[in-house]
Design a protein around this motif. Sequence first.
Motif, PDB file in Angstrom:
ATOM      1  N   ILE A 176     -19.426 -20.080  48.888  1.00 32.51           N
ATOM      2  CA  ILE A 176     -19.157 -21.149  49.852  1.00 32.51           C
ATOM      3  C   ILE A 176     -19.085 -20.596  51.275  1.00 32.51           C
TER       4      ILE A 176
ATOM      5  N   THR B  68     -20.814 -17.700  36.567  1.00 27.40           N
ATOM      6  CA  THR B  68     -19.897 -18.320  37.522  1.00 27.40           C
ATOM      7  C   THR B  68     -18.600 -17.512  37.562  1.00 27.40           C
TER       8      THR B  68
ATOM      9  N   THR C  83     -15.853 -17.993  40.084  1.00 24.66           N
ATOM     10  CA  THR C  83     -15.155 -18.623  41.198  1.00 24.66           C
ATOM     11  C   THR C  83     -13.732 -18.982  40.775  1.00 24.66           C
TER      12      THR C  83
ATOM     13  N   SER D 245     -12.679 -22.103  41.427  1.00 27.76           N
ATOM     14  CA  SER D 245     -12.785 -23.528  41.694  1.00 27.76           C
ATOM     15  C   SER D 245     -11.949 -24.361  40.723  1.00 27.76           C
ATOM     16  N   THR D 246     -11.449 -25.476  41.226  1.00 33.75           N
ATOM     17  CA  THR D 246     -10.742 -26.437  40.378  1.00 33.75           C
ATOM     18  C   THR D 246     -11.589 -27.679  40.130  1.00 33.75           C
ATOM     19  N   THR D 247     -12.802 -27.690  40.657  1.00 33.27           N
ATOM     20  CA  THR D 247     -13.774 -28.755  40.380  1.00 33.27           C
ATOM     21  C   THR D 247     -15.097 -28.103  40.013  1.00 33.27           C
TER      22      THR D 247
ATOM     23  N   VAL E 102     -18.631 -26.489  39.638  1.00 35.78           N
ATOM     24  CA  VAL E 102     -19.662 -26.004  40.568  1.00 35.78           C
ATOM     25  C   VAL E 102     -21.051 -26.199  39.979  1.00 35.78           C
TER      26      VAL E 102
ATOM     27  N   GLU F  99     -15.118 -24.779  36.395  1.00 34.95           N
ATOM     28  CA  GLU F  99     -16.392 -24.419  37.025  1.00 34.95           C
ATOM     29  C   GLU F  99     -17.562 -25.216  36.447  1.00 34.95           C
TER      30      GLU F  99
END
Length: 327
Positions: free
Chosen positions: A160, A198, A200, A202-204, A206, A230
């Motif tokens: 990002i 992946t 990351t 992230s909580t949503t 990707v 992810e």
Amino acid sequence: MLLLNRSELQQILTEESVIKAVECGFRAHQKGETTSPLRMHVDLKETSGIYLLMPSYHNSGSAFGSKILSLYAANPKKNKPTISSMYLLCDGEDGSFQAIMDGGCITGMRTAAASAVASKYLARSDAKVQGIIGTGTQAMFQAAAIATVCPCERLVVYNIHRDKAVQFAEKAALRLGIPVDVAASAREVGQQADIITTVTSSTTPVLDLSDVRPGCHINAVGAFKPRMQEIGADLITAARVVVDSLEACLAESGDLLVPVNNGSYSAEKIHGELGDLLLGNISGRVSDDDITLFESVGLSFEDLVTAQLACTRARERNLGSEIDLTL
């Protein structure tokens, strides 16, 4: 007791050796030859930190040990590492402390080795492009390990923060000796790569189903907590999902727990565990168009076998420092 720092571990451990050790570890674990309970969490609420303990025991009595680590998400703002960790290896026969070593190198190499083993058995044999989403500490370990078992012609990466992706791409090109491209989005990685990893926080999601091509293999490494995610539910549902551990993933992995809890996915659809795949108890890829996915939260026997390998090689090469805690 032997003390091994990160530099010494990097001299001792190679991708090939750790991949071999971790693959053997998955086979042994599936046969019931190791005891590896779920990681123990202690929430440090006053500082928003997490303290983790990951013990494992080889049931032959040869060795046991534990990784000890702390995770402070706010540390980068203080120019300090998010994770601090070490590994304590013990003799299984008399319980004596054999070695203490940097946990970061052990974690990075064994986590990537698990993805490499999964890619070796689940990815298409004609895979030409490797993709990495997330270019933090774990990313280079992943890229190097997967390249060892699936030598692709090109790597495409996304972060990002584009500047971080560019910096990573320059280092990866030198390390792997192949072209490395920086993608404008996670979807762009998914549309190009045959093997996607992946890594990351992230909580949503990707990646969703529409972001990837038929026949790809995905290593989902980042979602090691229930609220992290992810991989989108539609992609999880469409993929042939193999996990490192059913017990651990259904307790910790948000990629699975989020869709299970909202009713869009059922745990019964999980194809099986990587150890069973290695032992031939379940099938792998059935067709070239299958989307395969390895969901990984990390298991403590992976640390144990990697630490054993490191200790053995260090003593063979006379590396490390001897310390005596009783003096």
